[in-house]
Structure formats: C-alpha cells, structure tokens
Design an enzyme around this catalytic site. Structure first.
Site, PDB file in Angstrom:
ATOM      1  N   LYS A 117     -46.409  10.579 -44.794  1.00 15.67           N
ATOM      2  CA  LYS A 117     -45.989  10.071 -43.488  1.00 15.67           C
ATOM      3  C   LYS A 117     -46.626   8.722 -43.175  1.00 15.67           C
ATOM      4  O   LYS A 117     -46.337   8.128 -42.141  1.00 15.67           O
ATOM      5  CB  LYS A 117     -46.329  11.089 -42.392  1.00 15.67           C
ATOM      6  CG  LYS A 117     -45.511  12.371 -42.521  1.00 15.67           C
ATOM      7  CD  LYS A 117     -45.950  13.438 -41.536  1.00 15.67           C
ATOM      8  CE  LYS A 117     -45.613  14.827 -42.040  1.00 15.67           C
ATOM      9  NZ  LYS A 117     -44.175  15.052 -42.217  1.00 15.67           N
ATOM     10  N   LYS A 195     -39.144  17.902 -56.133  1.00 10.86           N
ATOM     11  CA  LYS A 195     -38.700  18.974 -55.236  1.00 10.86           C
ATOM     12  C   LYS A 195     -37.570  18.550 -54.327  1.00 10.86           C
ATOM     13  O   LYS A 195     -37.379  17.367 -54.057  1.00 10.86           O
ATOM     14  CB  LYS A 195     -39.901  19.541 -54.472  1.00 10.86           C
ATOM     15  CG  LYS A 195     -40.314  18.825 -53.208  1.00 10.86           C
ATOM     16  CD  LYS A 195     -41.497  19.551 -52.591  1.00 10.86           C
ATOM     17  CE  LYS A 195     -41.382  19.553 -51.085  1.00 10.86           C
ATOM     18  NZ  LYS A 195     -42.496  20.120 -50.372  1.00 10.86           N
ATOM     19  N   LYS A 198     -35.443  17.065 -47.753  1.00 10.33           N
ATOM     20  CA  LYS A 198     -34.484  16.428 -46.858  1.00 10.33           C
ATOM     21  C   LYS A 198     -34.649  14.915 -46.841  1.00 10.33           C
ATOM     22  O   LYS A 198     -33.683  14.170 -46.916  1.00 10.33           O
ATOM     23  CB  LYS A 198     -34.740  17.011 -45.460  1.00 10.33           C
ATOM     24  CG  LYS A 198     -33.726  16.737 -44.436  1.00 10.33           C
ATOM     25  CD  LYS A 198     -34.072  17.511 -43.158  1.00 10.33           C
ATOM     26  CE  LYS A 198     -35.535  17.498 -42.875  1.00 10.33           C
ATOM     27  NZ  LYS A 198     -36.291  18.624 -42.601  1.00 10.33           N
TER      28      LYS A 198
END
Ligand code: TRP
Length: 332
Positions: A117, A195, A198
């Site tokens: 992030k 993986k 989204k």
C-alpha cells in the site's frame, strides 16, 4: 457440543477462485460438523478503505451474495456483520494491552500489506493494529478452527499468542484457535502472477458469467517458452495446469494432458477449452443460487440481521466472562 469455526472476509470486492480454494470450499464442507460463524469484516475493510465507505458498504451485500452462491447455508452457518458486534471493538481495546507495537509490525502479513500500500512511515494506527482486532473476531465466539488462505496464517498465530497471554494473566477464558488452509495453497493469477488479486486484475470471479470465464481462460498465461503446440511444454508452475489440478475432477484426463503437453502433443487451446468447461461446470450451480438470491435482496438482509443477532448473543456471553476475569464486572 460442536466445535466452532470463525472466519471472514473484508468486503472490498467480489470473491474469486482463490477465495474458493483457499477457504470457501472448507466452509461449505465443514458447516455440518462445526457450528460456523462467517464474518463480513467491514471494520477491518475500513482500516485501509476509510476514505471509501460507500465501496465497503456496497461490498457487504456483494460478499454475502458470494457466500450464499457457493453454498454457505444460512440455516447452518451464522453470517454476521463485524461492525454490528460492539463486543469485538471492546475486546480489541483490552487485547491491545497484550501486544507490543513492535510485534504487530513484525506480522508478515501486515508487513507485506504496508509495503504493497506504500504507507512508508505514515502507517495508519488502526491499520497497524488490525491483527489485534482480528484476534477479537476469532475469540468472541471462542472459535477452535479458522479456515483461511495461506496469507492469513500469521494472523492466527498472533491470535494464539494473545489468547495465551490473556489466559495466563486472567485465567482460562479464551480458546486457542487453529488455522485450516485449503488443499491448494495458493492459486496463481490468470497472468501467471503468484496470486489472484483484485488489484492485479488477474482474477476469475465467482460471479463472472460463462463467456467471461471462457474469455479469461483462453487468454491465460501458460508456458512462455512454448511457441508451437509441437514444442515440449512445462507443466510445473504453469497456471493452466495448477487450475486443472485444483478444479478438474477427472484426474486421468489431467494426467493425460500433462503427458501430452510435455511431449508436445497437445495445444494450449485444447487444454484451455477443457479448463473453461470445467470451471463453468463448477460455477453453474453457484450462478443458479446467486440468481435466486439476487431476485430477493430482502432475504439477504434478513439473513444478515438474523446472523448478526445470534452472534451478538454469543459475544455478550464471552464478554461477560472476559469482564469477570479482568475484574471489570462491577455491578453484576
Ligand atoms: N483478514 C482477513 C482477510 O483479509 C479477513 C478477516 C477478518 C478474517 N477477520 C477475520 C479472517 C477473522 C479469518 C478470521 O481476508
């Protein structure tokens, strides 16, 4: 008495095949054997989406719909909304005394997310301590088992530490939970990335229509070194084969595909076409259940309300024991 399960998801988007193999399949399979609680973790979703409350709100029903579509049965499983259980927030405050900041920041999942992030040194405090709130999620109902994806295992480890600390200080009140990870440890993205995620746009969603699934499968990443169907190909780590292993019930067919792929005797197209069929067969019953609930949104609200009420009763019981153990049960 049945043992208990608690698990959940942040309502930040639709659920995908990675969620299915990581945790959702276990939930469906274990809902008879265990008393199961499944939480839509809106408080946790807000720790890194507090500027977008509307997104979190909309995804609460989206995630509930995914649960019902995969076959989580509201007559067997209690589905609840985290923010409506104030006892979880209370427990979090008390548990915060039992961990150090250094320890939460050392949690590998938190560390990864902080990096992802790009928080740098500006880590929101609520985000940094969300593992403590997750310990409260798991312990409010004294869960024995937590079906989760592999990335969540450090969260369960941290919960166990908090439980041990609490019990050694105040007496044996809480239950130490165990993590249960799905058979396929990690499902790669359709782009071959480590993986499904989204934010990477490499997901097949449980709610994707059949033609969308087929389109995504046909453009999947395979063995980049293989140019012609007659070139020998690599099966290991090839996402198309990881998916076949995860979802194709016909193991003999999968072994035959692998053999022919290695020998350069089958094209990517044939293998992908069959994978698209397999996935659509898996998703079809989910689409039908989804359609049933989509045309009856009031029913979803009723299920969430009822599940949350039930969870509150359980939480109040645990809270009573915690207050007594911590000597803050003043007027009982
Ligand atoms: N952290 C989990 C995730 O991001 C969601 C979650 C919240 C959870 N509370 C939980 C999972 C309790 C298991 C148990 O997917």
């Amino acid at each position: 008495m049945k043992k208990r399960i608690l698990t959940g998801d942040r309502p930040t988007g639709k659920l995908h095949l990675g969620h299915l193999v990581g945790s959702l399949q276990n939930r469906v399979n274990l809902q008879d054997e265990y008393e199961q609680f499944v939480m839509i973790a809106d408080v946790q979703a807000l720790t890194d989406n507090f500027t977008e409350p509307q997104k979190v709100r909309e995804n609460v029903r989206e995630v509930a719909l995914d649960y019902l579509a995969v076959g989580i049965d509201p007559d067997k499983t209690t589905i609840l909304i985290q923010s409506l259980i104030p006892e979880i927030a209370e427990l979090t405050v008390y548990y915060l005394n039992l961990v150090t900041l250094e320890r939460v920041l050392r949690n590998p999942t938190v560390k990864d997310e902080i990096k992802q992030k790009g928080f740098g040194k500006q880590i929101p405090a609520g985000f940094a301590v969300y593992p403590v709130s997750q310990a409260a999620d798991i312990t409010f109902c004294k869960a024995n088992l937590v079906p989760v994806g592999e990335d969540q295992v450090p969260m369960i480890e941290q919960t166990r530490e908090i439980v041990r600390k609490f019990n050694s200080l105040y007496g044996e009140v809480l239950v130490e939970p165990e993590a249960l990870v799905g058979k396929i440890k990690r499902l790669p993205g359709t782009d071959g990335g480590a993986k499904m995620s989204k934010s990477l746009g490499n997901c097949i969603y449980l709610s994707d229509p059949a033609d969308e699934v087929t389109k995504k499968v046909m453009s999947m990443y395979t063995d980049p070194k293989r140019v012609h169907p007659t070139d020998p190909g690599t099966v290991e780590g090839n996402p198309v084969f990881v998916y076949h292993d995860a979802f194709n019930p016909d193991k003999i067919e999968v072994e035959d595909f692998k053999k022919r792929y290695r020998e350069g005797k089958v094209g990517d197209v044939e293998i992908k076409k069959r994978l698209a069929e397999v996935l659509n067969e898996l998703l079809e019953p989910m689409r039908q259940r989804r359609a049933k609930y989509e045309s009856n949104l009031d029913e979803i609200d009723r299920i969430l309300r009822h599940g949350t009420d039930k969870a509150r009763e359980v939480a109040a019981e645990t809270m009573g024991e915690v207050r007594k153990a911590m000597k803050i049960d003043y007027f009982v």
